[in-house]
Design a protein around this motif. Structure first.
Motif, short mmCIF file in Angstrom:
data_model
loop_
_atom_site.label_atom_id
_atom_site.label_comp_id
_atom_site.label_asym_id
_atom_site.label_seq_id
_atom_site.Cartn_x
_atom_site.Cartn_y
_atom_site.Cartn_z
N TYR A 149 -67.48 44.00 -19.46
CA TYR A 149 -68.58 43.61 -20.36
C TYR A 149 -69.20 42.31 -19.90
O TYR A 149 -70.43 42.19 -19.82
N ALA A 150 -68.36 41.30 -19.58
CA ALA A 150 -68.88 40.01 -19.15
C ALA A 150 -69.64 40.13 -17.85
O ALA A 150 -70.73 39.55 -17.69
N ALA A 151 -69.10 40.89 -16.91
CA ALA A 151 -69.76 41.06 -15.62
C ALA A 151 -71.11 41.77 -15.78
O ALA A 151 -72.12 41.34 -15.20
N ASP A 152 -71.12 42.85 -16.56
CA ASP A 152 -72.36 43.61 -16.75
C ASP A 152 -73.41 42.79 -17.49
O ASP A 152 -74.60 42.80 -17.13
N THR A 153 -72.99 42.07 -18.52
CA THR A 153 -73.93 41.30 -19.32
C THR A 153 -74.48 40.12 -18.53
O THR A 153 -75.68 39.79 -18.62
N ALA A 154 -73.62 39.48 -17.74
CA ALA A 154 -74.08 38.38 -16.89
C ALA A 154 -75.07 38.88 -15.85
O ALA A 154 -76.08 38.23 -15.56
N MET A 155 -74.80 40.06 -15.28
CA MET A 155 -75.71 40.63 -14.29
C MET A 155 -77.05 40.99 -14.92
O MET A 155 -78.11 40.78 -14.32
N ASP A 156 -77.02 41.51 -16.15
CA ASP A 156 -78.26 41.83 -16.85
C ASP A 156 -79.11 40.58 -17.04
O ASP A 156 -80.33 40.60 -16.86
N ALA A 157 -78.46 39.46 -17.41
CA ALA A 157 -79.18 38.20 -17.59
C ALA A 157 -79.72 37.69 -16.26
O ALA A 157 -80.83 37.13 -16.19
N ALA A 158 -78.94 37.88 -15.19
CA ALA A 158 -79.33 37.35 -13.88
C ALA A 158 -80.49 38.11 -13.25
O ALA A 158 -81.05 37.66 -12.26
N THR A 159 -80.88 39.24 -13.84
CA THR A 159 -82.01 39.99 -13.28
C THR A 159 -83.35 39.32 -13.60
O THR A 159 -84.38 39.73 -13.07
N CYS A 160 -83.34 38.30 -14.47
CA CYS A 160 -84.58 37.56 -14.76
C CYS A 160 -85.18 37.02 -13.48
O CYS A 160 -84.49 36.34 -12.71
N ILE A 161 -86.46 37.30 -13.23
CA ILE A 161 -87.12 36.85 -12.00
C ILE A 161 -87.99 35.61 -12.23
O ILE A 161 -88.66 35.14 -11.32
N GLY A 162 -87.99 35.09 -13.46
CA GLY A 162 -88.72 33.86 -13.73
C GLY A 162 -90.22 33.99 -13.57
O GLY A 162 -90.89 33.03 -13.16
N CYS A 163 -90.77 35.14 -13.91
CA CYS A 163 -92.21 35.35 -13.73
C CYS A 163 -93.04 34.63 -14.78
O CYS A 163 -94.18 34.25 -14.53
N GLY A 164 -92.47 34.46 -15.98
CA GLY A 164 -93.19 33.78 -17.05
C GLY A 164 -93.90 34.70 -18.02
O GLY A 164 -94.65 34.22 -18.88
N ALA A 165 -93.66 36.01 -17.92
CA ALA A 165 -94.30 36.95 -18.85
C ALA A 165 -93.90 36.66 -20.28
O ALA A 165 -94.70 36.82 -21.21
N CYS A 166 -92.67 36.20 -20.48
CA CYS A 166 -92.19 35.88 -21.82
C CYS A 166 -93.01 34.74 -22.42
O CYS A 166 -93.39 34.77 -23.60
N VAL A 167 -93.31 33.75 -21.61
CA VAL A 167 -94.11 32.60 -22.06
C VAL A 167 -95.54 33.04 -22.36
O VAL A 167 -96.13 32.67 -23.38
N ALA A 168 -96.13 33.82 -21.45
CA ALA A 168 -97.52 34.26 -21.60
C ALA A 168 -97.70 35.15 -22.82
O ALA A 168 -98.77 35.16 -23.44
N THR A 169 -96.67 35.90 -23.17
CA THR A 169 -96.75 36.84 -24.28
C THR A 169 -96.50 36.18 -25.62
O THR A 169 -97.08 36.57 -26.63
N CYS A 170 -95.65 35.17 -25.64
CA CYS A 170 -95.25 34.53 -26.89
C CYS A 170 -96.43 33.77 -27.51
O CYS A 170 -97.14 33.02 -26.81
N LYS A 171 -96.62 33.91 -28.80
CA LYS A 171 -97.71 33.20 -29.48
C LYS A 171 -97.49 31.69 -29.48
O LYS A 171 -98.43 30.92 -29.68
N ASN A 172 -96.23 31.27 -29.24
CA ASN A 172 -95.91 29.85 -29.18
C ASN A 172 -95.68 29.36 -27.76
O ASN A 172 -95.28 28.21 -27.56
N SER A 173 -95.89 30.22 -26.78
CA SER A 173 -95.61 29.90 -25.38
C SER A 173 -94.18 29.39 -25.21
O SER A 173 -93.92 28.40 -24.54
N SER A 174 -93.25 30.11 -25.82
CA SER A 174 -91.84 29.74 -25.75
C SER A 174 -91.22 30.23 -24.45
O SER A 174 -91.53 31.32 -23.97
N ALA A 175 -90.31 29.41 -23.90
CA ALA A 175 -89.58 29.78 -22.68
C ALA A 175 -88.13 30.12 -22.99
O ALA A 175 -87.28 30.13 -22.10
N MET A 176 -87.83 30.41 -24.25
CA MET A 176 -86.43 30.58 -24.64
C MET A 176 -85.78 31.83 -24.05
O MET A 176 -84.58 31.85 -23.83
N LEU A 177 -86.56 32.87 -23.78
CA LEU A 177 -85.95 34.05 -23.15
C LEU A 177 -85.54 33.72 -21.72
O LEU A 177 -84.45 34.10 -21.27
N PHE A 178 -86.39 33.00 -21.00
CA PHE A 178 -86.06 32.58 -19.64
C PHE A 178 -84.84 31.68 -19.63
O PHE A 178 -83.88 31.92 -18.89
#
Length: 247
Positions: A149-178
């Motif tokens: 579970y820890a290995a799979d969940t850590a790998m899922d988190a590590a797939t973030c490519i830091g593109c910033g779509a989360c910031v661009a989409t958020c109405k508050n320009s939040s970076a909390m998902l990143f």
């Protein structure tokens, strides 16, 4: 296909910028979105006009540099893809397509569709690393037992490519998902425990310093993330921050 493109043109960070119309004929539905822009740029160059500046590198959905806001959606109308993986068959003949850069205070426009995302780099530098002594003490990575579970969940988190779509989409320009993803990929593994408390405090502090907004649990960031990073990572980051603050 015939398309009308309304593209954001901005000479530099201090320029006001505006949407400029471009008409395109004979666009193949098999073209990628970036190939379509390449054709448009070649036409502009042939006319001695300034080509449209946009960022790209791998064109394989890995680096996230091709970030654009297309007709109100980060990376365009399809799910779980980056712009370079978007194809023109996702649009219809006669469509009008709006193409803009990310809109966030922490991502200032450099030129046209290119924004400065170095704020993400500074957040990562604030704590997104581990200290491992490898001087004559190298160990096999598989020698440390980790639950699946820890290995799979850590790998899922590590797939973030830091593109910033989360910031661009958020109405508050939040970076909390990143930030949540970057904290989670270490918090779930034993190698990340040494700096765990300092990591989350430093990364969250840097995120606030960069001017990103706060999270209001809208969930748009997860929906538009090309890698499907889960909101669970934000909850984990908040738990890690609370634990670190109580120490």
């Amino acid at each position: 296909m015939k398309l009308t493109l309304k593209i954001w043109r901005q000479k530099n960070a201090s320029d006001k910028g505006k949407l400029v119309d471009y008409e395109m004929d004979d666009v193949s539905p098999d073209m990628s979105f970036l190939e379509m822009l390449d054709v448009l740029n070649q036409d502009l160059i042939d006319k001695d006009e300034e080509p449209i500046a946009f960022d790209h590198d791998c064109r394989e959905g890995i680096c996230g540099m091709c970030s654009m806001y297309i007709s109100g959606r980060a990376h365009g109308p399809d799910r779980s893809i980056t712009v370079c993986q978007l194809h023109m068959r996702s649009f219809k003949d006669g469509d009008t397509i709006y193409i803009e850069p990310w809109r966030a205070k922490a991502f200032p426009v450099i030129k046209d569709l290119i924004v400065d995302r170095s704020a993400f780099d500074r957040i990562q530098q604030a704590g997104g690393f581990i200290s491992v002594n490898t001087s004559g003490n190298t160990q096999d990575a598989n020698g440390t037992l980790i639950s699946k579970y820890a290995a799979d969940t850590a790998m899922d988190a590590a797939t973030c490519i830091g593109c910033g779509a989360c910031v661009a989409t958020c109405k508050n320009s939040s970076a909390m998902l990143f930030v949540g993803a970057k904290v989670s990929q270490y918090a779930l593994l034993p190698q990340g425990q040494i700096e765990a408390a300092d990591r989350v405090k430093n990364m969250v502090a840097q995120m606030d310093l960069e001017g990103f907004g706060n999270c209001t649990n809208t969930g748009a960031c997860e929906i538009e993330c090309p890698k499907g990073i889960s909101l669970d990572n934000i909850a984990r980051m908040n738990r890690e921050l609370m634990k670190a603050s109580l120490k």
